[in-house]
Design a protein around this motif. Sequence first.
Motif, PDB file in Angstrom:
ATOM      1  N   ALA A  63       0.823  -1.209   0.000  1.00 35.10           N
ATOM      2  CA  ALA A  63       0.000   0.000   0.000  1.00 35.10           C
ATOM      3  C   ALA A  63       0.857   1.259   0.000  1.00 35.10           C
ATOM      4  N   TYR A  64       2.035   1.186   0.620  1.00 36.51           N
ATOM      5  CA  TYR A  64       2.923   2.349   0.627  1.00 36.51           C
ATOM      6  C   TYR A  64       3.544   2.569  -0.752  1.00 36.51           C
ATOM      7  N   ALA A  65       3.854   1.476  -1.448  1.00 35.89           N
ATOM      8  CA  ALA A  65       4.364   1.607  -2.818  1.00 35.89           C
ATOM      9  C   ALA A  65       3.297   2.229  -3.711  1.00 35.89           C
ATOM     10  N   ASP A  66       2.042   1.793  -3.534  1.00 33.19           N
ATOM     11  CA  ASP A  66       0.943   2.377  -4.286  1.00 33.19           C
ATOM     12  C   ASP A  66       0.817   3.869  -4.001  1.00 33.19           C
ATOM     13  N   THR A  67       0.984   4.244  -2.733  1.00 29.23           N
ATOM     14  CA  THR A  67       0.850   5.646  -2.353  1.00 29.23           C
ATOM     15  C   THR A  67       1.938   6.491  -3.007  1.00 29.23           C
ATOM     16  N   VAL A  68       3.168   5.983  -3.025  1.00 31.24           N
ATOM     17  CA  VAL A  68       4.258   6.695  -3.692  1.00 31.24           C
ATOM     18  C   VAL A  68       3.932   6.865  -5.173  1.00 31.24           C
ATOM     19  N   THR A  69       3.351   5.831  -5.773  1.00 32.03           N
ATOM     20  CA  THR A  69       2.957   5.909  -7.175  1.00 32.03           C
ATOM     21  C   THR A  69       1.879   6.971  -7.379  1.00 32.03           C
ATOM     22  N   ALA A  70       0.896   7.005  -6.476  1.00 30.14           N
ATOM     23  CA  ALA A  70      -0.178   7.995  -6.581  1.00 30.14           C
ATOM     24  C   ALA A  70       0.357   9.414  -6.487  1.00 30.14           C
ATOM     25  N   LEU A  71       1.476   9.582  -5.779  1.00 31.73           N
ATOM     26  CA  LEU A  71       2.097  10.900  -5.630  1.00 31.73           C
ATOM     27  C   LEU A  71       3.041  11.230  -6.791  1.00 31.73           C
ATOM     28  N   ASP A  72       3.037  10.373  -7.820  1.00 35.12           N
ATOM     29  CA  ASP A  72       3.908  10.545  -8.990  1.00 35.12           C
ATOM     30  C   ASP A  72       5.375  10.588  -8.585  1.00 35.12           C
ATOM     31  N   ASP A  74       7.180   7.465  -8.052  1.00 34.30           N
ATOM     32  CA  ASP A  74       7.715   6.108  -8.128  1.00 34.30           C
ATOM     33  C   ASP A  74       9.143   6.072  -8.661  1.00 34.30           C
ATOM     34  N   ASP A  75       9.591   7.160  -9.300  1.00 34.23           N
ATOM     35  CA  ASP A  75      10.969   7.184  -9.780  1.00 34.23           C
ATOM     36  C   ASP A  75      11.968   7.340  -8.640  1.00 34.23           C
ATOM     37  N   THR A  76      11.468   7.601  -7.419  1.00 30.70           N
ATOM     38  CA  THR A  76      12.368   7.694  -6.262  1.00 30.70           C
ATOM     39  C   THR A  76      12.609   6.344  -5.607  1.00 30.70           C
ATOM     40  N   ILE A  77      11.830   5.330  -5.963  1.00 27.45           N
ATOM     41  CA  ILE A  77      11.950   4.016  -5.322  1.00 27.45           C
ATOM     42  C   ILE A  77      13.204   3.296  -5.805  1.00 27.45           C
ATOM     43  N   VAL A  78      14.044   2.890  -4.857  1.00 26.49           N
ATOM     44  CA  VAL A  78      15.275   2.180  -5.199  1.00 26.49           C
ATOM     45  C   VAL A  78      15.276   0.741  -4.704  1.00 26.49           C
ATOM     46  N   LYS A  86       5.155 -11.537  -9.326  1.00 26.69           N
ATOM     47  CA  LYS A  86       6.308 -11.454 -10.212  1.00 26.69           C
ATOM     48  C   LYS A  86       7.458 -10.655  -9.607  1.00 26.69           C
ATOM     49  N   GLY A  87       7.393 -10.422  -8.321  1.00 29.19           N
ATOM     50  CA  GLY A  87       8.491  -9.727  -7.656  1.00 29.19           C
ATOM     51  C   GLY A  87       8.428  -8.230  -7.803  1.00 29.19           C
ATOM     52  N   ALA A  88       9.566  -7.592  -7.613  1.00 32.77           N
ATOM     53  CA  ALA A  88       9.615  -6.130  -7.565  1.00 32.77           C
ATOM     54  C   ALA A  88       9.208  -5.484  -8.877  1.00 32.77           C
ATOM     55  N   ARG A  89       9.304  -6.207  -9.988  1.00 34.63           N
ATOM     56  CA  ARG A  89       8.938  -5.605 -11.264  1.00 34.63           C
ATOM     57  C   ARG A  89       7.424  -5.595 -11.470  1.00 34.63           C
ATOM     58  N   ALA A  90       6.734  -6.431 -10.695  1.00 37.44           N
ATOM     59  CA  ALA A  90       5.289  -6.551 -10.878  1.00 37.44           C
ATOM     60  C   ALA A  90       4.571  -5.299 -10.392  1.00 37.44           C
ATOM     61  N   THR A  91       3.469  -4.980 -11.052  1.00 35.56           N
ATOM     62  CA  THR A  91       2.667  -3.840 -10.647  1.00 35.56           C
ATOM     63  C   THR A  91       1.201  -4.242 -10.613  1.00 35.56           C
ATOM     64  N   GLN A  95      -1.499   0.652 -11.710  1.00 37.03           N
ATOM     65  CA  GLN A  95      -0.247   1.390 -11.871  1.00 37.03           C
ATOM     66  C   GLN A  95       0.060   1.578 -13.349  1.00 37.03           C
ATOM     67  N   LYS A  96       0.442   2.798 -13.715  1.00 39.72           N
ATOM     68  CA  LYS A  96       0.633   3.135 -15.122  1.00 39.72           C
ATOM     69  C   LYS A  96       1.840   2.435 -15.739  1.00 39.72           C
ATOM     70  N   THR A  97       2.909   2.317 -14.971  1.00 41.50           N
ATOM     71  CA  THR A  97       4.130   1.710 -15.495  1.00 41.50           C
ATOM     72  C   THR A  97       4.735   0.786 -14.443  1.00 41.50           C
ATOM     73  N   PRO A  98       5.474  -0.243 -14.851  1.00 44.66           N
ATOM     74  CA  PRO A  98       6.157  -1.102 -13.878  1.00 44.66           C
ATOM     75  C   PRO A  98       7.310  -0.350 -13.235  1.00 44.66           C
ATOM     76  N   PHE A  99       7.773  -0.870 -12.111  1.00 42.88           N
ATOM     77  CA  PHE A  99       8.923  -0.262 -11.467  1.00 42.88           C
ATOM     78  C   PHE A  99      10.151  -0.427 -12.360  1.00 42.88           C
ATOM     79  N   ALA A 100      11.074   0.516 -12.242  1.00 41.09           N
ATOM     80  CA  ALA A 100      12.266   0.513 -13.087  1.00 41.09           C
ATOM     81  C   ALA A 100      13.083  -0.759 -12.884  1.00 41.09           C
ATOM     82  N   PRO A 101      13.750  -1.228 -13.935  1.00 39.78           N
ATOM     83  CA  PRO A 101      14.586  -2.431 -13.809  1.00 39.78           C
ATOM     84  C   PRO A 101      15.663  -2.305 -12.742  1.00 39.78           C
ATOM     85  N   SER A 102      16.051  -1.082 -12.417  1.00 39.51           N
ATOM     86  CA  SER A 102      17.099  -0.875 -11.416  1.00 39.51           C
ATOM     87  C   SER A 102      16.622  -1.055  -9.981  1.00 39.51           C
TER      88      SER A 102
END
Length: 318
Positions: A63-72, A74-78, A86-91, A95-102
Amino acid sequence: MTRFRLLAALFTTLLVLAGCGESSDDRSDSSTSDETGAHTVDTTFGPVHTDAAPERVVVLLPAYADTVTALDADDTIVGIANFLPKGARATGPWQKTPFAPSVVELGDQFDPINPESIAALQPDLILAGALQAKDQATYDTLSAIAPTYVSQGKTHDADDWQATTRAIGALMWRDQKADAVIADVEKKLADTRAAHPEIEGKSFLQVSFYQGSYLVASSARSQESFMEAIGLTMADVATQNNSLSVEQTAKLDAADLLIVQAERKKSLEEQPNWSSVRAVRDGSVTAFSLVEAKAFRSPSAASIPYLLDALTPQLASL
């Protein structure tokens, strides 16, 4: 993973067949901004503050990851806990886009935290659930790495989604964005309630079936407040440790709407008395995928609009 944690993980998955308590005008005083610009939020382990907008965030709760996404943001998530199939890449589908490969996977959300792995990511904010920061000592370990947010209540689902959005927004220096997101979601909730007056005062339950018994999800403030905002309340059913025997199937008649997990719906349908349950007879059963069910259990500003759209066809039948 120990036997206990395996059972805990399974039980949680079975129960999540996944808030909106106060309105925007009912703001708590849990977040403040002082003259230095530091943003401070109260948590169950005391206040936490950030001196600048975080650029590297570790998230240990869906839910916290979703909240970060809602705040636009998600590019700060490391780094992120592995809480989706499907792990960290799953959304989630909201969610508009999957988390970055990094983005680095930090194990399973039921595993003990690994402070070294978290510290290696050099975060300037950690968003941890009560499952990870389960006591003061663990919280102190995380806080020694970076400012760490946990829920303001004693469990991660004790806060409604507005409180979570507002708190994370404050810590990420996105207060105005948080306010705008809350206003948009509250409007969608209000519009849904106005469009479906027939659901006012109706009830719901989350149900699964495991090892010969029905499992009924317990009360979670974050979920209840979301449903209350559209006029639904959790049905009052007496269980023993969230369990009902097959002989007690009739107790499920207390709910007007049943939420089940799609992957486990067949096990419910195989029970001889399932077809006689009132909501089943009335066609008032909504099946969510595992990812959707987890979000329904701990809804966020990002997932609520999607979940509402998924529920709306069923609401008309209540």
